[in-house]
Design a protein around this motif. Structure first.
Motif, PDB file in Angstrom:
ATOM      1  N   PHE A  46      -1.909   1.857   2.865  1.00  0.00           N
ATOM      2  CA  PHE A  46      -1.005   2.477   1.891  1.00  0.00           C
ATOM      3  C   PHE A  46      -1.637   2.439   0.500  1.00  0.00           C
ATOM      4  O   PHE A  46      -1.611   3.432  -0.228  1.00  0.00           O
ATOM      5  N   LYS A  87      -3.984   5.014  -0.297  1.00  0.00           N
ATOM      6  CA  LYS A  87      -3.342   6.339  -0.327  1.00  0.00           C
ATOM      7  C   LYS A  87      -3.428   7.074   1.004  1.00  0.00           C
ATOM      8  O   LYS A  87      -3.598   8.290   1.055  1.00  0.00           O
ATOM      9  N   PHE A 118       1.982   5.703   4.474  1.00  0.00           N
ATOM     10  CA  PHE A 118       3.193   5.975   3.700  1.00  0.00           C
ATOM     11  C   PHE A 118       4.352   6.329   4.633  1.00  0.00           C
ATOM     12  O   PHE A 118       5.452   5.800   4.495  1.00  0.00           O
ATOM     13  N   TRP A 142       4.247   4.705  -4.348  1.00  0.00           N
ATOM     14  CA  TRP A 142       3.025   5.417  -3.953  1.00  0.00           C
ATOM     15  C   TRP A 142       2.102   5.555  -5.163  1.00  0.00           C
ATOM     16  O   TRP A 142       0.901   5.307  -5.070  1.00  0.00           O
ATOM     17  N   CYS A 174       0.975   1.745  -6.387  1.00  0.00           N
ATOM     18  CA  CYS A 174       0.708   0.751  -5.337  1.00  0.00           C
ATOM     19  C   CYS A 174      -0.327  -0.289  -5.751  1.00  0.00           C
ATOM     20  O   CYS A 174      -0.316  -1.405  -5.237  1.00  0.00           O
TER      21      CYS A 174
END
Length: 178
Positions: free
Chosen positions: A10, A13, A18, A55, A58
């Protein structure tokens, strides 16, 4: 898949990470948000905003400071609190409450009513002083804080608190008389 590995993906990315984390946590996060804002649609919207926020940020997650879920939960809680403190939320709440309840208090002299609840409320407030009706309307039917009510009525906050206690006591007495 192990949670630590999923969180690492996560943070890199990975869209599939996600999706998995969203699937794991969205219902719980939305539930926590809804306990604060008490609106399902708004809770869903804030929940989505929270996941976009995590997101985009993070890299600020630090596993040594706590679990990933706790980090998301704190962000969600803060977002929900920010929303209820926002002026638009307060105005929406005031308008809804005012549209529904203000007429009840303004027309307190009117004896006939189509509902028992409205008639009961009118009976309880009909013997109150106008200043009590104002305080009760602002604090309980329009959702004002004591500070907001003080500003609206242009009186000290201590006066609002004292009147509120006094008016509630008078309402209790009116209820006992019935």
């Amino acid at each position: 898949m192990q949670l630590d590995l999923l969180v690492d993906q996560f943070r890199k990315k990975d869209p599939s990470a996600f999706e998995k984390l969203y699937g794991m946590y969205a219902d719980n996060i939305c539930g926590v948000i809804n306990t604060i804002v008490k609106n399902d649609a708004l809770s869903q919207e804030i929940c989505q905003d929270v996941f976009i926020k995590i997101w985009n940020n993070c890299e600020s997650y630090n596993s040594s400071k706590g679990r990933f879920f706790t980090w998301i939960l704190n962000i969600a809680r803060n977002a929900a609190i920010d929303e209820i403190r926002s002026r638009s939320y307060k105005n929406d709440k005031k308008n809804l409450s005012a549209d529904y309840f203000v007429g009840i208090l303004q027309n307190k002299q009117e004896e006939e009513s189509s509902t028992v609840d409205t008639k009961g409320l009118r009976d309880l407030v009909k013997n109150l002083k106008e200043k009590c009706v104002q305080i009760i309307e602002l604090l309980y039917f329009r959702g004002y804080t004591q500070k907001d009510a003080a500003e609206e009525l242009e009186i000290p906050i201590g006066t609002v608190k004292t009147r509120n206690r006094s008016c509630i006591s008078q309402l209790r007495e009116n209820m006992e008389v019935k």
